[in-house]
Write a protein that holds these residues in place. Structure first.
Motif, PDB file in Angstrom:
ATOM      1  N   GLY A   9      -3.235 -26.048 -32.449  1.00 32.47           N
ATOM      2  CA  GLY A   9      -3.649 -27.245 -33.198  1.00 32.47           C
ATOM      3  C   GLY A   9      -3.952 -26.967 -34.653  1.00 32.47           C
ATOM      4  N   GLU A  13      -0.601 -29.282 -38.503  1.00 28.41           N
ATOM      5  CA  GLU A  13      -0.388 -29.986 -39.782  1.00 28.41           C
ATOM      6  C   GLU A  13       0.431 -29.150 -40.760  1.00 28.41           C
ATOM      7  N   THR A  18       2.813 -27.879 -31.234  1.00 29.35           N
ATOM      8  CA  THR A  18       1.804 -27.437 -30.274  1.00 29.35           C
ATOM      9  C   THR A  18       2.502 -27.365 -28.911  1.00 29.35           C
ATOM     10  N   PHE A  19       1.756 -27.049 -27.904  1.00 27.38           N
ATOM     11  CA  PHE A  19       2.379 -26.826 -26.591  1.00 27.38           C
ATOM     12  C   PHE A  19       2.243 -28.017 -25.668  1.00 27.38           C
ATOM     13  N   TYR A  51      12.572 -17.853 -29.604  1.00 23.78           N
ATOM     14  CA  TYR A  51      11.661 -17.254 -30.596  1.00 23.78           C
ATOM     15  C   TYR A  51      12.279 -17.174 -31.976  1.00 23.78           C
ATOM     16  N   ASN A  86      -2.403 -17.945 -31.683  1.00 26.37           N
ATOM     17  CA  ASN A  86      -1.135 -18.279 -32.319  1.00 26.37           C
ATOM     18  C   ASN A  86      -0.360 -17.022 -32.685  1.00 26.37           C
ATOM     19  N   ILE A  87       0.937 -17.142 -32.675  1.00 26.64           N
ATOM     20  CA  ILE A  87       1.792 -16.002 -33.018  1.00 26.64           C
ATOM     21  C   ILE A  87       2.358 -16.137 -34.437  1.00 26.64           C
ATOM     22  N   VAL A 143       2.786 -11.934 -26.325  1.00 28.91           N
ATOM     23  CA  VAL A 143       2.260 -11.749 -24.971  1.00 28.91           C
ATOM     24  C   VAL A 143       2.735 -12.911 -24.112  1.00 28.91           C
ATOM     25  N   TRP A 144       3.548 -12.641 -23.127  1.00 27.24           N
ATOM     26  CA  TRP A 144       4.033 -13.693 -22.234  1.00 27.24           C
ATOM     27  C   TRP A 144       3.056 -13.935 -21.098  1.00 27.24           C
ATOM     28  N   GLY A 169      -8.610 -26.203 -32.450  1.00 34.48           N
ATOM     29  CA  GLY A 169      -7.215 -26.571 -32.198  1.00 34.48           C
ATOM     30  C   GLY A 169      -6.634 -25.930 -30.958  1.00 34.48           C
ATOM     31  N   GLY A 172      -7.689 -25.244 -24.480  1.00 33.18           N
ATOM     32  CA  GLY A 172      -8.486 -24.529 -23.478  1.00 33.18           C
ATOM     33  C   GLY A 172      -7.786 -24.503 -22.124  1.00 33.18           C
ATOM     34  N   VAL A 174      -5.330 -21.986 -21.378  1.00 33.57           N
ATOM     35  CA  VAL A 174      -4.763 -20.671 -21.071  1.00 33.57           C
ATOM     36  C   VAL A 174      -5.872 -19.627 -21.043  1.00 33.57           C
ATOM     37  N   TYR A 175      -5.849 -18.856 -19.974  1.00 32.34           N
ATOM     38  CA  TYR A 175      -6.834 -17.779 -19.810  1.00 32.34           C
ATOM     39  C   TYR A 175      -6.211 -16.458 -20.223  1.00 32.34           C
ATOM     40  N   LEU A 196      -8.577 -32.093 -32.466  1.00 26.08           N
ATOM     41  CA  LEU A 196      -8.151 -33.463 -32.808  1.00 26.08           C
ATOM     42  C   LEU A 196      -8.884 -34.477 -31.933  1.00 26.08           C
ATOM     43  N   GLU A 197      -8.991 -34.108 -30.651  1.00 26.64           N
ATOM     44  CA  GLU A 197      -9.770 -34.946 -29.722  1.00 26.64           C
ATOM     45  C   GLU A 197     -10.414 -34.019 -28.696  1.00 26.64           C
ATOM     46  N   PRO A 212      -8.438 -34.270 -37.591  1.00 26.91           N
ATOM     47  CA  PRO A 212      -7.420 -33.292 -37.970  1.00 26.91           C
ATOM     48  C   PRO A 212      -8.060 -32.018 -38.516  1.00 26.91           C
TER      49      PRO A 212
HETATM   50  C1  BV8 Z   1      -2.962 -12.646 -18.153  1.00 29.88           C
HETATM   51  C2  BV8 Z   1       2.327 -16.430 -26.744  1.00 29.88           C
HETATM   52  C3  BV8 Z   1      -3.640 -10.746 -16.844  1.00 29.88           C
HETATM   53  C4  BV8 Z   1       3.754 -16.769 -26.511  1.00 29.88           C
HETATM   54  C5  BV8 Z   1       1.001 -17.558 -25.013  1.00 29.88           C
HETATM   55  C6  BV8 Z   1      -7.509 -16.567 -15.184  1.00 29.88           C
HETATM   56  C7  BV8 Z   1      -7.749 -15.347 -15.823  1.00 29.88           C
HETATM   57  C8  BV8 Z   1      -6.690 -14.645 -16.408  1.00 29.88           C
HETATM   58  C9  BV8 Z   1      -5.398 -15.163 -16.371  1.00 29.88           C
HETATM   59  C10 BV8 Z   1      -5.154 -16.375 -15.745  1.00 29.88           C
HETATM   60  C11 BV8 Z   1      -6.207 -17.068 -15.156  1.00 29.88           C
HETATM   61  N1  BV8 Z   1      -5.709 -18.225 -14.632  1.00 29.88           N
HETATM   62  C12 BV8 Z   1      -4.361 -18.271 -14.883  1.00 29.88           C
HETATM   63  C13 BV8 Z   1      -3.996 -17.154 -15.526  1.00 29.88           C
HETATM   64  C14 BV8 Z   1      -2.613 -16.825 -15.910  1.00 29.88           C
HETATM   65  C15 BV8 Z   1      -2.212 -17.356 -17.274  1.00 29.88           C
HETATM   66  C16 BV8 Z   1      -2.720 -18.729 -17.573  1.00 29.88           C
HETATM   67  O1  BV8 Z   1      -3.761 -18.878 -18.208  1.00 29.88           O
HETATM   68  N2  BV8 Z   1      -1.957 -19.719 -17.171  1.00 29.88           N
HETATM   69  C17 BV8 Z   1      -2.308 -21.094 -17.485  1.00 29.88           C
HETATM   70  C18 BV8 Z   1      -1.042 -21.886 -17.770  1.00 29.88           C
HETATM   71  C19 BV8 Z   1      -3.131 -21.639 -16.333  1.00 29.88           C
HETATM   72  N3  BV8 Z   1      -2.650 -16.420 -18.296  1.00 29.88           N
HETATM   73  C20 BV8 Z   1      -1.855 -15.371 -18.593  1.00 29.88           C
HETATM   74  O2  BV8 Z   1      -0.816 -15.137 -18.043  1.00 29.88           O
HETATM   75  C21 BV8 Z   1      -2.354 -14.432 -19.694  1.00 29.88           C
HETATM   76  N4  BV8 Z   1      -2.330 -13.075 -19.233  1.00 29.88           N
HETATM   77  O3  BV8 Z   1      -3.517 -13.404 -17.415  1.00 29.88           O
HETATM   78  O4  BV8 Z   1      -2.930 -11.248 -17.943  1.00 29.88           O
HETATM   79  C22 BV8 Z   1      -5.112 -10.793 -17.083  1.00 29.88           C
HETATM   80  C23 BV8 Z   1      -5.977 -11.085 -16.038  1.00 29.88           C
HETATM   81  C24 BV8 Z   1      -7.330 -11.139 -16.263  1.00 29.88           C
HETATM   82  C25 BV8 Z   1      -7.862 -10.894 -17.525  1.00 29.88           C
HETATM   83  C26 BV8 Z   1      -6.984 -10.606 -18.561  1.00 29.88           C
HETATM   84  C27 BV8 Z   1      -5.610 -10.575 -18.351  1.00 29.88           C
HETATM   85  C28 BV8 Z   1      -1.433 -14.469 -20.906  1.00 29.88           C
HETATM   86  C29 BV8 Z   1      -1.465 -15.797 -21.590  1.00 29.88           C
HETATM   87  C30 BV8 Z   1      -0.731 -15.708 -22.927  1.00 29.88           C
HETATM   88  C31 BV8 Z   1       0.574 -16.474 -22.864  1.00 29.88           C
HETATM   89  N5  BV8 Z   1       1.163 -16.547 -24.205  1.00 29.88           N
HETATM   90  N6  BV8 Z   1       1.493 -17.549 -26.259  1.00 29.88           N
HETATM   91  C32 BV8 Z   1       4.153 -17.987 -27.266  1.00 29.88           C
HETATM   92  O5  BV8 Z   1       3.409 -18.486 -28.126  1.00 29.88           O
HETATM   93  O6  BV8 Z   1       5.301 -18.413 -27.018  1.00 29.88           O
HETATM   94  S1  BV8 Z   1       0.073 -18.885 -24.509  1.00 29.88           S
HETATM   95  C33 BV8 Z   1       0.328 -20.266 -25.552  1.00 29.88           C
HETATM   96  O7  BV8 Z   1      -0.324 -21.405 -24.985  1.00 29.88           O
HETATM   97  C34 BV8 Z   1      -0.381 -20.107 -26.839  1.00 29.88           C
HETATM   98  O8  BV8 Z   1      -0.390 -18.835 -27.362  1.00 29.88           O
HETATM   99  C35 BV8 Z   1      -1.780 -20.543 -26.560  1.00 29.88           C
HETATM  100  O9  BV8 Z   1      -2.580 -19.456 -26.255  1.00 29.88           O
HETATM  101  C36 BV8 Z   1      -1.662 -21.244 -25.282  1.00 29.88           C
HETATM  102  C37 BV8 Z   1      -2.487 -22.515 -25.297  1.00 29.88           C
HETATM  103  O10 BV8 Z   1      -2.020 -23.295 -26.265  1.00 29.88           O
HETATM  104  P1  BV8 Z   1      -3.022 -23.935 -27.358  1.00 29.88           P
HETATM  105  O11 BV8 Z   1      -3.043 -23.016 -28.517  1.00 29.88           O
HETATM  106  O12 BV8 Z   1      -4.328 -24.321 -26.787  1.00 29.88           O
HETATM  107  O13 BV8 Z   1      -2.137 -25.184 -27.710  1.00 29.88           O
HETATM  108  P2  BV8 Z   1      -2.053 -26.557 -26.896  1.00 29.88           P
HETATM  109  O14 BV8 Z   1      -0.794 -27.247 -27.332  1.00 29.88           O
HETATM  110  O15 BV8 Z   1      -2.288 -26.308 -25.447  1.00 29.88           O
HETATM  111  O16 BV8 Z   1      -3.294 -27.356 -27.478  1.00 29.88           O
HETATM  112  C38 BV8 Z   1      -3.317 -27.698 -28.851  1.00 29.88           C
HETATM  113  C39 BV8 Z   1      -4.642 -28.378 -29.115  1.00 29.88           C
HETATM  114  O17 BV8 Z   1      -4.697 -28.690 -30.512  1.00 29.88           O
HETATM  115  C40 BV8 Z   1      -4.801 -29.686 -28.360  1.00 29.88           C
HETATM  116  O18 BV8 Z   1      -6.106 -29.724 -27.800  1.00 29.88           O
HETATM  117  C41 BV8 Z   1      -4.647 -30.757 -29.445  1.00 29.88           C
HETATM  118  O19 BV8 Z   1      -5.472 -31.876 -29.211  1.00 29.88           O
HETATM  119  C42 BV8 Z   1      -5.106 -30.020 -30.666  1.00 29.88           C
HETATM  120  N7  BV8 Z   1      -4.506 -30.503 -31.922  1.00 29.88           N
HETATM  121  C43 BV8 Z   1      -3.250 -31.003 -32.114  1.00 29.88           C
HETATM  122  N8  BV8 Z   1      -3.093 -31.335 -33.405  1.00 29.88           N
HETATM  123  C44 BV8 Z   1      -4.253 -31.021 -34.046  1.00 29.88           C
HETATM  124  C45 BV8 Z   1      -5.150 -30.492 -33.104  1.00 29.88           C
HETATM  125  N9  BV8 Z   1      -6.398 -30.109 -33.423  1.00 29.88           N
HETATM  126  C46 BV8 Z   1      -6.765 -30.227 -34.722  1.00 29.88           C
HETATM  127  N10 BV8 Z   1      -5.955 -30.731 -35.682  1.00 29.88           N
HETATM  128  C47 BV8 Z   1      -4.706 -31.133 -35.384  1.00 29.88           C
HETATM  129  N11 BV8 Z   1      -3.928 -31.639 -36.355  1.00 29.88           N
END
Ligand code: BV8
Length: 222
Positions: A9, A13, A18-19, A51, A86-87, A143-144, A169, A172, A174-175, A196-197, A212
């Protein structure tokens, strides 16, 4: 100690997708196909082109006032840890120091065979070979899902000492990043969401300011 966690997030701008917003990246691509090791093994060209396109977007983008405000914060204080999911390199291009990229950096390439890292070429292809070991095992240095994020010990140590944790931004979703607010709260820190919200995890924060990032982040920093 202030720990700041940014997500997609903050770069919205600046024109970067975003995702999980409507039309977001995960509505255009299946996360399993382009952001997992299995997806890369199945179709490396699809993943590298995904990518390549995001790297082109990041190069064309410019930091926005939210990136610049956080850069001022990291320059003015030495007790701030800026962690980003972010990357892109917009924090660095805004002048932020010591940015912790827990999910890697799209501007860098990684050799899956020897671990060598180097500046990513304009376009990565499955036929590329590692400049250090010559193995045909190059990939974006990101990091995938299913892979271990970087710098978790350093982040955990900072959260343990934090008096304030600010998430900016991020949905919340992804863990382990999504769990940082609970870690900070358990350590006695005040927690603030700037978004944003309200995110799905808004209830976990002591306070929230919404709008924003380019408006609410400078208002918070300055
Ligand atoms: C792992 C890089 C083992 C690649 C990304 C519990 C514990 C540990 C792991 C897990 C768990 N439960 C599930 C898991 C597994 C998994 C996971 O979390 N899955 C999810 C889908 C449930 N996690 C993993 O696999 C991680 N590794 O677990 O390893 C381990 C175990 C234990 C402890 C440690 C490790 C690896 C996750 C990393 C994946 N790689 N990115 C790429 O970018 O292509 S994740 C990718 O999505 C992003 O990097 C980012 O981190 C993630 C979330 O995205 P956000 O940044 O939050 O973006 P999103 O679009 O979701 O939201 C945007 C927000 O901005 C919104 O709220 C919106 O309202 C707001 N916004 C929009 N516009 C604006 C704004 N705000 C302000 N102003 C604006 N203008």
């Amino acid at each position: 100690m202030i720990v700041v966690l940014t997500g997609a997030g903050i770069s919205a701008e600046s024109g970067l997708g975003t995702f999980r917003n409507v039309g977001g990246l995960w509505s255009q691509y299946d996360l399993e196909d382009v952001a997992t090791p299995q997806g890369h093994a199945r179709d490396p060209r699809l993943v590298l082109d995904f990518y390549n396109a995001r790297r082109d977007g990041a190069r064309a983008a410019a930091p926005n006032p939210a990136h610049h405000a956080l850069a001022r914060l990291t320059q003015a204080r030495d007790d701030v840890l800026l962690v980003t999911q972010n990357i892109d390199d917009l924090h660095e291009r805004a002048g932020a120091r010591d940015v912790v990229h827990m999910h890697g950096e799209i501007m860098r390439a990684l050799c899956g065979a020897c671990g060598h890292r180097w500046p990513a070429p304009e376009r990565m292809a499955p036929t590329d070979t590692c400049p250090a070991c010559a193995a045909p095992a190059t990939r974006p240095d990101v990091v995938w899902f299913g892979e271990m994020p970087h710098h978790l010990d350093r982040i955990a140590e900072a959260l343990d000492r934090a008096s304030l944790f600010v998430a900016i931004g991020t949905s919340g979703s992804v863990y382990p990043a999504a769990g940082f607010v609970a870690e900070a709260d358990a350590a006695g820190a005040e927690t603030l969401e700037l978004n944003l919200e309200p995110s799905d995890t808004a209830g976990a924060f002591d306070a929230g300011r919404y709008g924003p990032a380019s408006e609410i982040v400078p208002a918070w920093v300055d």
